[in-house]
Scaffold this active site. Structure first.
Site, PDB file in Angstrom:
ATOM      1  N   GLU A  40      -1.994  -8.204   5.885  1.00  0.00           N
ATOM      2  CA  GLU A  40      -3.581  -7.746   6.070  1.00  0.00           C
ATOM      3  C   GLU A  40      -3.937  -8.061   4.786  1.00  0.00           C
ATOM      4  O   GLU A  40      -3.350  -8.427   3.401  1.00  0.00           O
ATOM      5  CB  GLU A  40      -3.276  -5.896   5.544  1.00  0.00           C
ATOM      6  CG  GLU A  40      -5.030  -5.061   5.410  1.00  0.00           C
ATOM      7  CD  GLU A  40      -4.504  -3.805   5.478  1.00  0.00           C
ATOM      8  OE1 GLU A  40      -5.649  -3.300   5.761  1.00  0.00           O
ATOM      9  OE2 GLU A  40      -3.057  -3.396   5.045  1.00  0.00           O
ATOM     10  N   LYS A 113      -9.089  -2.859  13.457  1.00  0.00           N
ATOM     11  CA  LYS A 113      -8.716  -2.115  12.584  1.00  0.00           C
ATOM     12  C   LYS A 113      -9.007  -0.457  12.681  1.00  0.00           C
ATOM     13  O   LYS A 113      -9.865  -0.086  12.568  1.00  0.00           O
ATOM     14  CB  LYS A 113      -8.107  -1.837  10.601  1.00  0.00           C
ATOM     15  CG  LYS A 113      -7.659  -1.011  10.188  1.00  0.00           C
ATOM     16  CD  LYS A 113      -6.812  -1.083   8.892  1.00  0.00           C
ATOM     17  CE  LYS A 113      -6.169   0.273   8.309  1.00  0.00           C
ATOM     18  NZ  LYS A 113      -5.974  -0.612   6.491  1.00  0.00           N
ATOM     19  N   CYS A 153      -1.833  -1.823   9.799  1.00  0.00           N
ATOM     20  CA  CYS A 153      -1.535  -0.800   8.135  1.00  0.00           C
ATOM     21  C   CYS A 153      -0.593   0.323   8.792  1.00  0.00           C
ATOM     22  O   CYS A 153      -0.039   0.982   9.243  1.00  0.00           O
ATOM     23  CB  CYS A 153      -2.010  -1.094   7.329  1.00  0.00           C
ATOM     24  SG  CYS A 153      -1.430  -0.729   5.524  1.00  0.00           S
TER      25      CYS A 153
END
Length: 270
Positions: A40, A113, A153
């Site tokens: 990321e 995301k 993440c």
């Protein structure tokens, strides 16, 4: 068939970060990687959250996306491009987008995301919603023989996302889950490996987790510990801190063995 998680300690300088990514991708390819993932924010670890807006690209065009495409093509591998900022309809924020490229350089998937990180323990404070607009839907992609579920993440804390990748719309379970990340040192030390191994075990698949790992020029410290994990939850390769590559063999036989011996995926009732 080898899976590689590339660990970086990205800077506020995009060009320097692309050069570091170039080195790592070339090294992974030289070691025989079929699929490689960047972390990321591989392209920018800015001085503040809104620096992402400065380098944001339109969907499908821009120097960072062109870099990823050319790297996948020149090395003939599947490349999960960590994340990069792509402009959103909300002009004040961007999407944190994970783009996947095939060995011919064509983009085959984009995942934005879904879950935006927020944390405040009185000493550290983060709120990704200041600069990011959340994504809309889960995404899994066929990368050659592998069905790869995409996440980023903080998504790691939401197991329902991974179930949706594998079981909604009659899809088959994922072979690999990808988790490019920039976990903070505090949360990573407590939960990173625990959560990664849990996702591998409950989905009976491989996990490739490429992370930021070290002390960044902006003062932030990320946990690192990029890993490749097998379907039994065994850590096959890890890079603890600093730039490096965690690389390990994907074995369909091993995955099949786990799923036959403990057919938990077929026992689901909800």
């Amino acid at each position: 068939m080898k899976l590689a998680a590339l660990q970086m300690v990205s800077t506020p300088d995009v060009d320097r970060n692309l050069k570091a990514a170039d080195r790592l991708i070339a090294d992974a390819a030289a070691q025989g990687a079929t699929l490689a993932s960047l972390p990321e924010y591989f392209c920018l670890m800015g001085e503040n959250d809104r620096d992402k807006l400065r380098i944001a690209e339109n969907d499908g065009s821009g120097p960072i996306q062109e870099f990823l495409s050319s790297q996948a093509k020149s090395h003939g591998l599947w490349l999960i491009g960590g994340t990069l900022p792509i402009r959103a309809l909300d002009g004040a924020r961007v999407r944190n987008a994970c783009c996947v490229y095939g060995p011919n350089g064509e983009r085959v998937a984009r995942y934005d995301k879904l879950h935006l990180f927020a944390f405040d323990n009185g000493r550290e404070h983060y709120d990704e919603a200041v600069a990011l607009e959340p994504g809309d839907a889960p995404v899994a992609v066929q990368a050659g023989d592998l069905r790869v579920g995409l996440s980023v993440c903080y998504d790691l804390r939401f197991p329902e996302l991974y179930r949706a990748m594998s079981f909604e719309s009659g899809q088959k379970p994922c072979d690999v889950i990808s988790v490019p990340a920039a976990f903070t040192y505090t949360t990573g030390k407590a939960h990173w490996e625990l959560l990664l191994r849990t996702r591998a075990v409950e989905n009976q698949c491989y996990v490739v987790a490429a992370a930021q790992g070290g002390k960044h020029e902006n003062g932030r410290r990320t946990w690192g510990h990029s890993m490749v994990i097998d379907p039994w939850g065994e850590v096959l390769a890890v890079v603890e801190e600093g730039e490096g590559i965690a690389i390990a063999e994907f074995s369909p036989e091993r995955m099949g063995e786990v799923r036959v011996q403990l057919p938990a995926l077929g026992h689901r009732r909800i």
